[in-house]
Enzyme design. Structure first.
Site, PDB file in Angstrom:
ATOM      1  CD  GLU A 191      -2.837  -0.921   2.441  1.00 51.42           C
ATOM      2  OE1 GLU A 191      -4.021  -1.175   2.161  1.00 51.42           O
ATOM      3  OE2 GLU A 191      -2.590  -0.822   3.741  1.00 51.42           O
ATOM      4  CB  VAL A 192       3.713   2.273  -1.743  1.00 50.97           C
ATOM      5  CG1 VAL A 192       4.652   3.686  -1.668  1.00 50.97           C
ATOM      6  CG2 VAL A 192       4.637   1.334  -0.994  1.00 50.97           C
TER       7      VAL A 192
END
Lengths: 528, 535
Positions: free
Chosen positions: B339-340
């Site tokens: 989840e960057v």
């Protein structure tokens, strides 16, 4: 000083995701009072230098003293140590009013006696003033004093190791007179310690009715004086999973001291399988292919002995539970067993009963008559009203099924009083904090007429016990039931979920600190 | 005699709704052994005359003795006077039922335990260690045989579960079990960042894991919201980034206690320090590690993922991860990578310059650049690693020792792709314990078959197992235990037992018993199956 602390909190949130998802309020009251004004002025409180001042001639000094001891302890355990440092800082602050040494309690009408018991419609109003002259709590009843003490204890918060209370004026009273929590002790047995924790938390949320769904199909934990075999055979265990008479008395007393009524429910004619463990003759024998198949259905409405038994038992119950209301159930009666039993068919023919709904009404009418004879009033689940049983106007119809808003309107349009639960089933779960849905539910959304509105006496959060045991029930109920508590106490206009989230964040930590194992309401966070 | 008791129970059920919704089994094992045969013959176990007999010359006497003490206590506690009194009351006149019974084999005096491999008292469970055991209880006595100490631990757990209280006596049936895990990686993930969980809760969780034959504690130590790990090299990380610098941190001694408590139960502790996203709390002490976000060409006061453009970022990580690899003895490290959020990188002009200077054309490419640096650090530290699936999906070059942790929706397709690429997979997509529904809420976990994807046998062998994930946004120390247990037991059985063990209805009575068993052992498990009672 307070302003600078608030600024500081904002600075710490340097990235959006760091820290708690919702910042807790400080000293905000749950449920929100009807009218409240706060100033920047504040006192500190040193528990050992703080006391309550009570009127001389109050009629229930012990009752009041018990409450004052409870609240003094709550305030003292909130923790404070004023250092020389903070004292110097306070003295330099223009808003500092000094140390609050007394809360004056003004119980205008006094109270009748030490054994006073809360009744439906008793006033719970109070006013609370904290200003430069000191602090005063005024109420016309002892119940109002209890509610005001709860509010007073919630106004106090810890700021840099000191207990602080702001200048505050509150005029408060409940929107609804009936604010209940149902606990089901049949699907899973709950020990007394859990019930006491529930009553404590109810007081912290200004609930005033403990609806004790004490027996059901699965087990019969109430130990009857008249028919002890009901729990000997029908409880999950004959001595470790029952409520002795002394246990019941203890629960009633614990609740009474907190201004909470205890309304017992003995649900009939359905939900009674556990009665049959010792008294199968009470239940309808089910048939398959014209033979009894070994199963039993609802109570057998055709036998006088059924009504004799119910009369004996309910006479005992009305004597044991001092509340003037009794919940007689009446929900979810399964007609199949009545349909296939030939004796029931014969009975209906002989008595001109054409439908099973009428047969149910025939049964309930008998129970209602029994309670009328015992001079007890009653609540019934909505099916009893929907199926057309003749009910006096003192009856409270408990609405629980889907389309409850419509049912509620029908009930009050028929001139009956009502309690609402359809949207407050704590057994219905969703991911997350899972209280918004309860909070957003407005029970009288479909009712406009003033007289009809007056017939809605309140509502109840329902904790059915199928999937909770003593290890999970407290965090399952709290703080989710707090949402219901605010809906039932506070003004109808109190609907801002974001504002509520900040206050509930504080209130949950407050409950944790007081020993209630509440779960987190709003995502990531911590209790200081 | 036992038949008589069973017949009596059936009579008590006078109508279908009375009593518990699901009747608990007696002496059934969770997770279900691979092969098990039972007879109606039985011994009685009297705790004060029962003992474990270990090999005289074993190399890990303390490890084994600790386990013997734990399991002796469990057996003895299950026969408390109070409990015997309760059950005797339920059975009424049937006490000493065994006296005239042909199936009664006598008192079981001991369990003989054999461990064939060498072991040492500081043995550490490692990836792929054998956990097989055989357990035989017959007229000649009781024997547990295992190749490794870990197999012996699993067998002791099974032995303790075979014993049940019948009225006022502990009973064990004659039983032959040959058992081994279906998957070698059976994990429980616990997030101590969204809510801090005190050490005693972690220790209780490890107990619960041992009772379910889990063997990996995936400790999601830090995240955006707080940084409770107290670092020796950078103590300011928790001083500034924990919810509280003293009361909401894990001191080095706490971490050591957790690792040791897990080790003696045959449980590996794999730490996760998630980067480059999920790092807001690092920025409380070290904002320079994070990317400055811009609005209208000005820094807007927010910070995003780690700044991949600065050497200082990698220096910092190098120092911290060198410490972490030294503190946690496991050969694996979970480096996160999920989840960057690219929006902050996109807004920052220095990042843009850096990308063009280094011929990086996409933000996935920039993420890969970062992760490649982290991976290189760990290679130098001789540590292997797990990564969340995004790292694989975004195309970072990974050695074949890497475990790709599949967690998102559509996990089966991802697992297919991971194994097709010759990488190991660990599955979690269907085992998120924070996903709630009304009821007992474990059927969905139980009915998830991790190998239910289109792939060759070779691909399926690359799936090493799975992990049940307890993200803690909405759990604290008061509800985490009943939220995890017994729901995670469903995952435990999927990961240990044969693929054919998949009948929810058949599992219900066993889990009813197992949840009560956990309650009796001090685990605050919630009810799995509706109305019921533990006696």
């Amino acid at each position: 000083m307070l302003k600078s602390i608030i600024l500081f909190s904002f600075l710490v949130g340097c990235a959006l995701a760091l820290g708690p998802a919702v910042l807790a309020t400080k000293g905000a009251v749950w449920p929100k009072p009807q009218a409240e004004e706060k100033t920047q002025d504040y006192y500190t409180i040193l528990p050992h230098g703080f006391n309550f001042k009570v009127p001389d001639n109050v009629g229930c000094p012990n009752f009041l003293n018990d409450a004052l001891t409870r609240y003094w302890t709550i305030i003292a355990t909130a923790g404070s140590k004023v250092s020389q440092n903070s004292w110097t800082r306070f003295q330099a602050d223009g808003n500092f009013l000094g140390t609050l040494q007394t809360l004056n309690i003004d119980l205008e009408a006094g109270c009748e006696s030490e054994d006073i018991y809360p009744k439906e419609g008793d006033s719970e109003n109070y006013t609370l003033v904290v200003d430069a002259q000191g602090a005063t709590l005024s109420a016309s009843t002892i119940w109002g004093v209890l509610r005001g003490l709860e509010t007073f204890s919630q106004l106090i918060y810890v700021e840099q190791d000191s207990l602080i209370i702001n200048g505050t004026t509150i005029t408060d009273g409940p929107r609804f007179t009936y604010r209940g929590l149902l606990i089901d002790t049949s699907r899973h047995f709950e020990p007394l310690t859990i019930i006491f924790a529930m009553l404590d938390a109810m007081a912290y949320n200004k609930f005033n009715v403990f609806h004790w769904h004490i027996v059901d199909d699965h087990s019969f934990p109430y130990k009857s004086r008249t028919y002890p075999e009901l729990s000997d055979e029908g409880a999950y265990h004959p001595f470790s999973k029952i409520y002795e008479q002394s246990d019941v008395a203890r629960v009633i007393e614990y609740a009474r001291l907190r201004g909470i009524r205890v309304i017992p429910e003995f649900d009939t004619p359905g939900h009674t399988s556990s009665w049959g463990a010792s008294h199968p003759e009470l239940l309808t024998a089910c048939y398959s292919n014209n033979e009894p198949n070994g199963n039993f259905g609802p109570m057998d409405p055709t036998k006088n002995s059924t009504y004799d038994f119910v009369t004996q038992l309910f006479t005992e119950i009305v004597d044991v539970f001092p509340d003037n209301y009794f919940h007689i159930g009446g929900d979810e009666v399964d007609f199949t067993c009545w349909q296939n039993n030939p004796d029931v068919g014969t009975f209906m023919g002989e008595n001109n009963i054409a439908t099973y709904k009428e047969l149910e009404s025939f049964y309930i009418q008998h129970v209602v008559d029994i309670l009328d004879n015992l001079e007890s009033q009653y609540l019934v689940w909505e099916e009893v009203f929907v199926n057309g049983v003749v009910l006096p106007n003192s009856t409270v119809v408990h609405v629980w099924k889907n389309n409850g808003l419509t049912t509620l309107r029908s009930v009050v349009q028929a001139g009956k009083r009502a309690v609402y639960s359809s949207c407050w089933y704590l057994s219905d779960l969703q991911s997350g904090g899972d209280w918004n849905g309860f909070y957003k539910c407005e029970p009288v959304a479909l009712i406009d007429d003033e007289a009809e509105l007056d017939l809605v006496v309140g509502g109840e959060a329902c904790m059915w016990g199928e999937y909770v045991n003593e290890f999970s029930i407290v965090p399952r109920v709290w703080p989710r039931a707090s949402a219901v508590a605010e809906r039932l106490w506070s003004d109808r206009e109190v609907t801002d979920v974001n504002d509520a989230a900040r206050r509930l964040e504080e209130h949950t930590c407050r409950m944790n600190k007081r020993g209630i194992a509440a779960q987190p309401p709003n995502g990531p966070g911590f209790c200081p | 005699m036992f038949k008589l008791l069973i017949a009596l129970s059936a009579l008590v059920v006078i109508s279908s709704a009375y009593g518990p919704a699901v009747r608990a089994t007696k002496g059934q094992v969770w997770p279900k052994p691979q092969q098990e045969e039972k007879t109606s013959d039985y011994f009685i176990v009297r705790p004060h005359t029962f003992s474990f007999q270990g090999p005289a010359d074993i190399g890990c006497p303390s490890l084994l003795d600790d386990a013997f003490t734990r399991y002796w206590s469990i057996i003895a506690t299950s026969a408390s006077l109070e409990r015997r009194g309760r059950l005797a009351e339920m059975g009424k006149k049937h006490t000493k039922f065994w006296q005239l019974d042909e199936s009664f084999l006598g008192n079981l005096e001991s369990l003989k335990v054999e461990v064939s491999d060498e072991c040492t008292d500081d043995a550490l469970p490692d990836f792929g260690d054998n956990e097989n055991y055989t357990l035989t209880v017959n007229a000649d006595g009781a024997t547990l045989s295992a190749q490794t100490i870990w197999g012996a631990l699993r067998g002791l757990e099974t032995f303790s579960q075979l014993i049940y209280l019948e009225q006022d006596a502990l009973v064990i049936n004659a039983t032959t079990i040959t058992d081994f895990p279906r998957f070698s990686f059976r994990g429980l993930h616990l997030d101590t960042s969204r809510h801090f969980l005190p050490v005693y809760i972690i220790l209780q969780t490890l107990d619960g894991m041992a009772y379910n034959k889990f063997n990996v504690f995936h400790w999601h130590l830090t995240d955006d919201q707080s940084f409770p790990y107290k670092s020796r090299v950078y103590p300011e990380l928790s001083e500034k980034g924990a919810y509280h610098p003293v009361s909401k941190v894990f001191e080095p001694s706490d971490v050591a206690r957790v690792i040791e408590y897990a080790r003696v139960r045959g449980i590996r502790v794999i730490p996760e320090f998630d980067t480059p996203g999920h790092t807001s709390s690092w920025g409380a002490a070290h904002p320079e590690l994070l990317t400055t976000c811009y609005s209208n060409n000005q820094p807007n006061g927010y910070l995003g993922p780690m700044d991949p453009s600065k050497d200082t970022t990698y220096d910092f990580i190098n120092n911290l991860f060198t410490e972490v690899v030294g503190v946690f003895p496991d050969s694996y490290f979970h480096i996160g990578g999920d989840e960057v959020d690219f929006s902050c990188w996109q807004s920052n002009p220095d990042i843009t310059t850096f990308m063009s200077d280094n011929n990086i054309s996409s933000y996935e490419g920039l993420e890969n650049y970062f992760i490649q640096h982290v991976v290189d650090l760990l290679d130098k530290l001789n540590s292997k690693y797990l990564v969340w699936e995004e790292v694989f999906v975004n195309g970072v070059t990974l050695p074949n020792t890497t475990l790709v942790h599949v967690w998102r929706g559509g996990g089966f397709d991802t697992l297919r792709d991971v194994t097709k690429a010759g990488k190991y997979g660990v599955f979690s997509s269907c085992w998120y314990l924070d996903h709630l529904s009304s009821g007992g809420d474990w059927q969905k976990f139980y009915e998830c078959e991790p190998l239910n994807f289109d792939g060759t046998d070779e691909q399926k062998k690359l799936v090493l197992g799975g992990a049940a994930c307890m993200w803690t946004e909405s759990v604290n120390e008061y509800n985490v235990m009943p939220r995890v247990w017994p729901r995670a037991c469903a995952t435990a059985e999927k990961l240990w037992s044969a693929e054919s063990v998949n009948d929810f209805g058949a599992a219900q009575p066993r889990l009813e018993e197992h949840a009560c068993r956990m309650n009796m052992r001090g685990i605050a498990a919630q009810p799995p199956n509706g109305p019921g009672v533990c006696l």
